[in-house]
Design an enzyme around this catalytic site. Sequence first.
Site, short mmCIF file in Angstrom:
data_model
loop_
_atom_site.label_atom_id
_atom_site.label_comp_id
_atom_site.label_asym_id
_atom_site.label_seq_id
_atom_site.Cartn_x
_atom_site.Cartn_y
_atom_site.Cartn_z
CG ASP A 350 -2.11 -1.05 0.96
OD1 ASP A 350 -2.39 -1.39 -0.21
OD2 ASP A 350 -2.68 -1.51 1.94
CE1 TYR A 438 -10.07 -5.16 3.12
CE2 TYR A 438 -9.31 -4.49 5.28
CZ TYR A 438 -9.89 -5.42 4.45
OH TYR A 438 -10.31 -6.60 4.98
CG HIS A 489 -4.92 -7.48 6.31
ND1 HIS A 489 -5.13 -6.44 5.47
CD2 HIS A 489 -6.12 -8.12 6.41
CE1 HIS A 489 -6.40 -6.43 5.07
NE2 HIS A 489 -7.02 -7.45 5.63
CG ASP A 496 16.18 4.73 15.83
OD1 ASP A 496 16.76 4.15 16.78
OD2 ASP A 496 16.71 5.63 15.16
CG ASP A 498 17.72 6.07 20.24
OD1 ASP A 498 17.96 5.04 19.58
OD2 ASP A 498 17.88 7.22 19.79
CD GLU A 539 22.54 -6.08 11.19
OE1 GLU A 539 23.07 -6.66 10.21
OE2 GLU A 539 22.34 -4.84 11.23
CG ASN A 634 25.59 -5.83 7.10
OD1 ASN A 634 24.57 -6.15 7.71
ND2 ASN A 634 26.01 -4.57 7.03
CD GLU A 636 26.01 -3.48 10.15
OE1 GLU A 636 26.67 -2.45 10.33
OE2 GLU A 636 24.84 -3.49 9.71
CG ASP A 642 21.13 4.30 16.89
OD1 ASP A 642 20.04 3.82 17.28
OD2 ASP A 642 21.24 5.44 16.39
CG LEU A 643 20.46 -2.12 18.78
CD1 LEU A 643 20.07 -3.23 19.74
CD2 LEU A 643 21.44 -2.62 17.72
CA CA Z 1 23.11 -4.62 8.94
CA CA Z 2 18.15 3.11 18.28
CU CU Z 3 -8.80 -8.05 5.12
#
Ligand code: CA
Ligand code: CA
Ligand code: CU
Lengths: 732, 732
Positions: A350, A438, A489, A496, A498, A539, A634, A636, A642-643
Amino acid sequence: VLVSTSPLTQPELGASIFADLSPAELRAVRSFLLSQPELALASGHRDTLAKNSLFLVELQVPRKTQALQYLEGGGPRPQRQARAVIFFGEQAEPNVTEFVVGPLPRPSYYRPVSYPGRRPIPFAARPMSQLEYELLHRKLAEVTEPLYQLLRETTGFWYHNCSERCLTFSDVAPRGLAPGERRSWLMLQRFVEGYFLHPVGLEILLDHRARDPRHWAVQQLWYNGHYFASPEELAWRYQRGELAVGRPPPANPALLFSTYLPRGHFSTGTRTDVHGAKVCEPQGKRYWVQGNLVEYGGWHLAVRLRSSAGLQLFDVRFNGERLAYELSVQEAVAFYGGSTPAAMQTKYVDAGWGMGTVAHELAPGIDCPEVATYLDVHHLYDAEGPVRYSRALCLFELPTGVPLRRHFNSNFRGGYHFYAGLEGQALVLRTTSTVYNYDYIWDVLLYPNGVLEAKVHATGYIHASYYTPQGLRYGSRVQRDVLGNMHTHLVHYKLDLDIAGTGNSFETVEMRFENISNPWSAGERVVQSRLHRRPRRTERQAAFPFGTALPRYLMFYSPSQRNRWGHPRSYRIQYSSQADRVLPRGWKEEKGIAWGRYHLAVTRRHEREATSSSLYAQNDLWEPTVDFEGFIRNDENIENQDLVAWVTVGFLHIPHAEDVPNTATPGNAVGFFLRPFNFFDEDPAVASYSPVIVRPLDPAFARVEIQRWTPASPGPCVSPEPFRYNGTYWEE
Amino acid sequence: VLVSTSPLTQPELGASIFADLSPAELRAVRSFLLSQPELALASGHRDTLAKNSLFLVELQVPRKTQALQYLEGGGPRPQRQARAVIFFGEQAEPNVTEFVVGPLPRPSYYRPVSYPGRRPIPFAARPMSQLEYELLHRKLAEVTEPLYQLLRETTGFWYHNCSERCLTFSDVAPRGLAPGERRSWLMLQRFVEGYFLHPVGLEILLDHRARDPRHWAVQQLWYNGHYFASPEELAWRYQRGELAVGRPPPANPALLFSTYLPRGHFSTGTRTDVHGAKVCEPQGKRYWVQGNLVEYGGWHLAVRLRSSAGLQLFDVRFNGERLAYELSVQEAVAFYGGSTPAAMQTKYVDAGWGMGTVAHELAPGIDCPEVATYLDVHHLYDAEGPVRYSRALCLFELPTGVPLRRHFNSNFRGGYHFYAGLEGQALVLRTTSTVYNYDYIWDVLLYPNGVLEAKVHATGYIHASYYTPQGLRYGSRVQRDVLGNMHTHLVHYKLDLDIAGTGNSFETVEMRFENISNPWSAGERVVQSRLHRRPRRTERQAAFPFGTALPRYLMFYSPSQRNRWGHPRSYRIQYSSQADRVLPRGWKEEKGIAWGRYHLAVTRRHEREATSSSLYAQNDLWEPTVDFEGFIRNDENIENQDLVAWVTVGFLHIPHAEDVPNTATPGNAVGFFLRPFNFFDEDPAVASYSPVIVRPLDPAFARVEIQRWTPASPGPCVSPEPFRYNGTYWEE
Ligand SMILES: [Ca+2]
Ligand SMILES: [Ca+2]
Ligand SMILES: [Cu+2]
Ligand SMILES: [Ca+2]
Ligand SMILES: [Ca+2]
Ligand SMILES: [Cu+2]
């Protein structure tokens, strides 16, 4: 004072660096780009796709390092920049290019940006435009001319030269089977209220890849279970009486099944022509909105609506501490199964339909309570200038109906030591996306105890196809002519987080049984649960594919900060979802939604991995512009980094008769909670002055002390009666 | 008119056959039984357990066949009967016996009843009584005398002869390691507001099996990580200075961490000393309560509160059709892990604590909205007569805050064809159970579209133990001296669904991928989802153990009735749960909660399999009176039978600092939805006159037609402004 037209930009606020572009800024970017001769942008309407057109202008979010430096007081205010998307249709190699334009409000530069590891964006990957739809419509009128008699006689409706009894169409995507194709299956429907539920049994495959619509052509047709090479062939078969024609048009029914008009009755005496329970605010609003800044019960956040995917929150703080730099919707998809070509082809993705721009007016008293605050937004998307979307967002305090916490402290002899309770409320921040049929209702709920809930409700019309008996393998017959096709769906969120700083680690915790000797009874064994912690160091270790159970405790924590009791300060993601994969891994179109492989993936944050999807995924699923798997590949290290948490939720929807006229919201919500876990030293909602404590004052419990900090009676909007409580239970 | 004291019995209503016994009925049963010389029932208090006492009187629910014959108009009104539980402590073979007593209101007979395949109920399996607690208390005062100095000096509190700085205790269960035992670990706690969070580090194992408390004895003690054989040994070690004493009593803190008193502040300016958003009813109540009959939006049901497990609904109908003969809570358990003996022993099985009787006063504005309707109930449980529990139940219409359904039908050119929406409300039926420290909030929500939601929120105090470093394997340190022990909550529901009659079948439906050749593109393959139905023909095929994924569609249907579109009329159970097993299958105490092996078990209904648990499970987990596994073991055919769905939901609770002072409700709710699936021919909420439809009246969208059946303005409780809507979005 809260004004529904309060602009989302208020330059004095930190939050404003995340505010959507104002109409003036949008116009400035557009004028600037139109004045660049080398871009050769066409202004105004020209009925060709072989032109260069400015499709989208929106905020280019500042880089996180700059934003944090600014927000934390040390750095300069980041320049305001725009992101612009241009369809270069007038070039030898037509393509789509994105630009960064700045500085606002008076742009002086623009430079192309590219998605990592990716050639230019193919022209065929671009979203549909109003112009292309208009051209499709004209083409369809032309190609359905030979079918006039068939359509009129068998459906009672027709397409070309219609006025009252018109057909319309729904187009499905992706538009072909391989990169570069642009040929869409169009399902013809009676143009009545709720036309999504009125397929007539004709689907047409139209190739509209050429920039010049004169080269467009019908490639195939499907009518009532059979394929035809051309409209002429179909018409010819009809005229010769060789055709198994569809069911005759319904006799004019008293009421269209696809409308909201009431019919039937409840067997109970319940009156519904009067208003039911409502939300009211006896002492006014307890939240604060200024520009794009929202504050409530310890919470602080900045809000905007991306044109592609909608809701995007920044700088989400509780009691001044940032919990998430960003929380945003990335994508919503629905992948179908069916027996008609349109149904089996349908894999809606979408963001490619401008999901963030279809945030239409919220109706007070229905979409949000009457007392909600409504905010307008602006988009410049497939338009000649900024478009105002009135009341696209709403905010309101919701009485959740359940206390935030409560306890009755019995003395087990008819009395009690105390009763205490804290009323339950949450601030709801809401927008909707009506993606064609929808309607998604996007909510973020902020609770005063540091819990945040994100969820989406699905409502609106189902995507349905013409009923044939073969269809029953893929769904339910929901009306005489209508099959509700099964689909999954999936919704993708970027989080992010922190948690007590940007340096975070991630671990999962589950329960394991241990079998130990009973320390107080020799020879006996004790089997009991204990914590089973699994640090996830890379990861790949932190990517949880569908088909395997997701651990129940998903903990993001600061490896350096501890709470008062010595635990790493953590927040936890808790799922409310019934999601599963939509296609086998790696299968053709599945590559375009690689994020849909995982319940959760935790990656190291990179500025170049800002989004998991793009405007272009829908029409180029096979070679997507954004390759989410590349974020993980990769592998990491994710310790003290920082995830970003990438969260997929969703559900399997097998339509049923009760989806007519519309899918209803009860039971059709998925999302997640963000919950503190030893982040604080105690429940931060202890800061609220809303609890009530009742203590008996005498041994007979005849008199009580009611300790509270809010007025005894909330005032006229509920009941003038003051609070009372006794708490005893007695023999009669 | 709704009166909070409306009695639950109104003989003229069908629902009344399910109504709890009135005080007069309870008294009549008690008098009748006390007058039977052969029962030798002691009246009044006598400080011994070696007596025969009437512990419980409650409604004996009529047999289903009789009830249905009556409700469907043909049969006589079933006799009202009572179920009575007598503790025979004064016999050579002490035991517990249950009796059926009738007919009410003037009983003339009583006869013992037995649980199938089960010897008499062991005396040691009986629930605790107030008297036994009183005797425990006295014993504890006696045995802690030698510890006075230790307790006073190291904790600042003591047990015997205390007045201000008292200790209290929490007892855990089961009370031993094998059938017949009755020895409880008692955790000592400072008796302050929220004493559950104030363990002092002393746990005492007291054997109280003997009917004569003079034979009771301390078997062991645990103090601050070490075991001792007797109070004297512990005291002697203390006096010799050989003891690692616990942490010293906290210096008198400004504020007790375990209270609800506000402290700290929110960094945002949010005022909390004013009332926030509330529920109001501008045009009054739209539901109907008469006696124990509730009606709302097509729904009709009878309600009662069982003394053992609480909420029990009967004859749940929508638009006159019965969907469930019974929907009831059966049991709630919490099984813990820990390093102290009390914590590792804790396996709370709450029906054995009279979970249905601890339904204490609901506070208006906190536990339920101010405008809710409150109902009183009566129990005769461990008392000399009926006890009135004021405001034990509440009912209210909740504005869910989200529309039931809505759609914006865009024209994609700044205007729209129509907007339609139906406001979202549900009737909430609520009670709570405060089982010692914990408060369960039991809700049933009725939506006007035929969806029912059952859920339970957990709040109140965590069950916590004295912090030692070893404890960290089992939970979090949540205060200086307090470890919050991990545990799993499981809740069991009985759902005697009768979907379009009592003859039902059951199947699961999941999504499967199919790989077929593309019918419109030779050589191409299509992979897509299709329905995968699995009829479940026997009880074993319909039992879904934890550890395996539960199919997402769990369908109960009539094999003979079809909806208008040809589908079997079905209802679906949809889970909201994070449950998992609490002990390995068959391990000692796990046998007592065999229902906790399964997400779902579907069995053929038998009158003798009325409940999955009993009052006696807590204290005899090893040889339970009700053997749930036995319901499935005969693996009966379940096609076209009267079926019962047994639903287990729950979650893993790892306490964290934010559980202080109390566990909060957000994120701590589990339950299930009952959803129609082709049961109706369309959404039955189309019968509601509450929708609003807006259609533009002119091509410029300047004027709109607002079609509605409710007043344009809901009236003074929200806002006097009438509804308005425009719907357009425009270029600025
Ligand atoms: Ca990565
Ligand atoms: Ca973060
Ligand atoms: Cu539906
Ligand atoms: Ca059976
Ligand atoms: Ca049944
Ligand atoms: Cu818990």
